[in-house]
Design a protein around this motif. Sequence first.
Motif, PDB file in Angstrom:
ATOM      1  N   GLU A  44     -16.210  18.613  11.927  1.00 28.60           N
ATOM      2  CA  GLU A  44     -17.211  17.710  11.368  1.00 28.60           C
ATOM      3  C   GLU A  44     -18.573  18.019  11.981  1.00 28.60           C
ATOM      4  O   GLU A  44     -18.665  18.480  13.119  1.00 28.60           O
ATOM      5  N   LEU A  45     -19.613  17.747  11.175  1.00 24.85           N
ATOM      6  CA  LEU A  45     -20.984  17.854  11.676  1.00 24.85           C
ATOM      7  C   LEU A  45     -21.676  16.531  11.380  1.00 24.85           C
ATOM      8  O   LEU A  45     -21.778  16.117  10.227  1.00 24.85           O
ATOM      9  N   LEU A  46     -22.147  15.890  12.436  1.00 26.91           N
ATOM     10  CA  LEU A  46     -22.735  14.566  12.306  1.00 26.91           C
ATOM     11  C   LEU A  46     -24.198  14.600  12.724  1.00 26.91           C
ATOM     12  O   LEU A  46     -24.526  15.035  13.828  1.00 26.91           O
ATOM     13  N   TRP A  47     -25.090  14.151  11.813  1.00 25.52           N
ATOM     14  CA  TRP A  47     -26.498  13.963  12.150  1.00 25.52           C
ATOM     15  C   TRP A  47     -26.687  12.506  12.566  1.00 25.52           C
ATOM     16  O   TRP A  47     -26.287  11.589  11.855  1.00 25.52           O
ATOM     17  N   VAL A  48     -27.315  12.307  13.738  1.00 25.86           N
ATOM     18  CA  VAL A  48     -27.463  10.977  14.330  1.00 25.86           C
ATOM     19  C   VAL A  48     -28.934  10.710  14.617  1.00 25.86           C
ATOM     20  O   VAL A  48     -29.674  11.604  15.045  1.00 25.86           O
ATOM     21  N   PHE A  49     -29.365   9.455  14.383  1.00 27.66           N
ATOM     22  CA  PHE A  49     -30.745   9.032  14.646  1.00 27.66           C
ATOM     23  C   PHE A  49     -30.756   8.105  15.851  1.00 27.66           C
ATOM     24  O   PHE A  49     -30.034   7.092  15.885  1.00 27.66           O
ATOM     25  N   ASN A  50     -31.584   8.460  16.848  1.00 28.21           N
ATOM     26  CA  ASN A  50     -31.726   7.658  18.072  1.00 28.21           C
ATOM     27  C   ASN A  50     -30.382   7.379  18.741  1.00 28.21           C
ATOM     28  O   ASN A  50     -30.116   6.284  19.229  1.00 28.21           O
ATOM     29  N   ARG A  51     -29.496   8.367  18.685  1.00 28.89           N
ATOM     30  CA  ARG A  51     -28.208   8.396  19.397  1.00 28.89           C
ATOM     31  C   ARG A  51     -27.154   7.414  18.886  1.00 28.89           C
ATOM     32  O   ARG A  51     -25.974   7.569  19.160  1.00 28.89           O
ATOM     33  N   THR A  52     -27.567   6.377  18.152  1.00 33.60           N
ATOM     34  CA  THR A  52     -26.596   5.349  17.754  1.00 33.60           C
ATOM     35  C   THR A  52     -26.471   5.175  16.238  1.00 33.60           C
ATOM     36  O   THR A  52     -25.479   4.625  15.769  1.00 33.60           O
ATOM     37  N   ASN A  53     -27.465   5.610  15.466  1.00 33.06           N
ATOM     38  CA  ASN A  53     -27.460   5.389  14.016  1.00 33.06           C
ATOM     39  C   ASN A  53     -27.041   6.661  13.281  1.00 33.06           C
ATOM     40  O   ASN A  53     -27.786   7.652  13.270  1.00 33.06           O
ATOM     41  N   TYR A  58     -20.692  15.608   7.688  1.00 35.04           N
ATOM     42  CA  TYR A  58     -20.180  16.665   6.830  1.00 35.04           C
ATOM     43  C   TYR A  58     -18.792  17.067   7.319  1.00 35.04           C
ATOM     44  O   TYR A  58     -18.595  17.399   8.491  1.00 35.04           O
ATOM     45  N   TYR A  59     -17.818  17.061   6.380  1.00 38.12           N
ATOM     46  CA  TYR A  59     -16.428  17.420   6.699  1.00 38.12           C
ATOM     47  C   TYR A  59     -16.170  18.836   6.206  1.00 38.12           C
ATOM     48  O   TYR A  59     -16.216  19.120   4.998  1.00 38.12           O
ATOM     49  N   THR A  60     -15.898  19.735   7.153  1.00 36.35           N
ATOM     50  CA  THR A  60     -15.785  21.152   6.831  1.00 36.35           C
ATOM     51  C   THR A  60     -14.643  21.439   5.871  1.00 36.35           C
ATOM     52  O   THR A  60     -14.803  22.133   4.853  1.00 36.35           O
ATOM     53  N   GLU A  61     -13.452  20.948   6.168  1.00 32.38           N
ATOM     54  CA  GLU A  61     -12.271  21.276   5.362  1.00 32.38           C
ATOM     55  C   GLU A  61     -12.409  20.753   3.938  1.00 32.38           C
ATOM     56  O   GLU A  61     -12.069  21.441   2.967  1.00 32.38           O
ATOM     57  N   LEU A  62     -12.935  19.577   3.784  1.00 36.51           N
ATOM     58  CA  LEU A  62     -13.087  18.975   2.459  1.00 36.51           C
ATOM     59  C   LEU A  62     -14.381  19.392   1.769  1.00 36.51           C
ATOM     60  O   LEU A  62     -14.539  19.157   0.568  1.00 36.51           O
ATOM     61  N   LYS A  63     -15.294  19.989   2.544  1.00 31.47           N
ATOM     62  CA  LYS A  63     -16.634  20.326   2.040  1.00 31.47           C
ATOM     63  C   LYS A  63     -17.265  19.098   1.360  1.00 31.47           C
ATOM     64  O   LYS A  63     -17.711  19.138   0.223  1.00 31.47           O
ATOM     65  N   LYS A  64     -17.265  18.045   2.104  1.00 27.05           N
ATOM     66  CA  LYS A  64     -17.737  16.762   1.587  1.00 27.05           C
ATOM     67  C   LYS A  64     -18.738  16.148   2.566  1.00 27.05           C
ATOM     68  O   LYS A  64     -18.576  16.255   3.780  1.00 27.05           O
ATOM     69  N   THR A  65     -19.755  15.506   2.018  1.00 24.82           N
ATOM     70  CA  THR A  65     -20.748  14.822   2.847  1.00 24.82           C
ATOM     71  C   THR A  65     -20.646  13.316   2.649  1.00 24.82           C
ATOM     72  O   THR A  65     -20.319  12.831   1.563  1.00 24.82           O
ATOM     73  N   GLU A  66     -20.951  12.599   3.709  1.00 20.92           N
ATOM     74  CA  GLU A  66     -20.962  11.135   3.667  1.00 20.92           C
ATOM     75  C   GLU A  66     -22.299  10.636   4.212  1.00 20.92           C
ATOM     76  O   GLU A  66     -22.651  10.925   5.348  1.00 20.92           O
ATOM     77  N   GLN A  67     -23.045   9.923   3.370  1.00 18.45           N
ATOM     78  CA  GLN A  67     -24.306   9.329   3.804  1.00 18.45           C
ATOM     79  C   GLN A  67     -24.063   7.885   4.219  1.00 18.45           C
ATOM     80  O   GLN A  67     -23.362   7.145   3.540  1.00 18.45           O
ATOM     81  N   GLY A  70     -28.447   2.837   4.262  1.00 20.09           N
ATOM     82  CA  GLY A  70     -29.855   2.914   4.610  1.00 20.09           C
ATOM     83  C   GLY A  70     -30.461   4.278   4.417  1.00 20.09           C
ATOM     84  O   GLY A  70     -31.680   4.445   4.493  1.00 20.09           O
ATOM     85  N   ASN A  71     -29.595   5.295   4.162  1.00 16.36           N
ATOM     86  CA  ASN A  71     -30.091   6.656   3.989  1.00 16.36           C
ATOM     87  C   ASN A  71     -29.795   7.239   2.606  1.00 16.36           C
ATOM     88  O   ASN A  71     -30.158   8.385   2.336  1.00 16.36           O
ATOM     89  N   GLU A  72     -29.142   6.470   1.740  1.00 10.00           N
ATOM     90  CA  GLU A  72     -28.795   6.969   0.428  1.00 10.00           C
ATOM     91  C   GLU A  72     -30.055   7.341  -0.354  1.00 10.00           C
ATOM     92  O   GLU A  72     -30.983   6.562  -0.466  1.00 10.00           O
ATOM     93  N   GLY A  73     -30.060   8.558  -0.879  1.00  9.14           N
ATOM     94  CA  GLY A  73     -31.182   9.019  -1.681  1.00  9.14           C
ATOM     95  C   GLY A  73     -32.382   9.485  -0.880  1.00  9.14           C
ATOM     96  O   GLY A  73     -33.349   9.987  -1.451  1.00  9.14           O
TER      97      GLY A  73
END
Length: 250
Positions: A44-53, A58-67, A70-73
């Motif tokens: 997995e690859l996780l983008w984090v804002f201010n360490r807690t948000n 991104y899930y490598t095996e599924l090639k799927k992203t999850e937003q 508050g960040n949709e769009g």
Amino acid sequence: MAMMLQLNIVLSTLISVTASSDVFGLVDSSVQLDIRHPVLEFDELLWVFNRTNNVLNYYTELKKTEQYPGNEGRVEFNEETYSLTLKNLQKTDSGLYEAKASGNKVRVVAEYRLSVLDPVEAPVLTHQLSRDTCNITLTCRGHDLSISSSCYKETCEEKEVTSPGGIPLSLSVSGSTIICNHSNPVSWKKDVLEMKELKRLCADEGEGSVSPFAGVSVCFLKTVLYSIILTLMLSAVITVHIRERLTKSS
């Protein structure tokens, strides 16, 4: 006890492979945050804002992203480069962004400190001719900053000041142009004055100091001249006529 032990193991395997970088964005614009170091195998690859948000996962095996809420769009993810694009930036988006790749270990593979700024205000450049011929004072103003400089003929003093927030205001000369420049890391605006304008002011002042007819129209001068000539001619005719009468009388 087991949960605390597991947490300690996770924290001990968090490895940072990059240093934080400062980036700047303009309000309502976009900025792209890239992975600067090669990312080896990860789950997995996780983008984090201010360490807690959490921003995006991104899930490598599924090639799927999850937003996350508050960040949709407002974010885009590149599945080939793993970069994150933040759109429609607002000042509340300023802060620390990290990308964490997790597998056997959790690695911080990108770290950015983002500052979202407003565009700078347009500066104003003014000039004033002093009592001394060709000695001109320039004033460059931008927001709460001001610079005063002096010019003699085509030689001007260049200056620069910086606000407590690190926003510079400068007065410089480039070729035949005087530039008042106000800028920040994401925008800049300027006001300019051509050197030929200073030469014109200098020439006008010089002419005014030596010519007694400055500001008098040519038409007016012609009228005065013609009047003098006619007066002289009339005086001559009268004089001749008087002399003839005196001669006859004698």
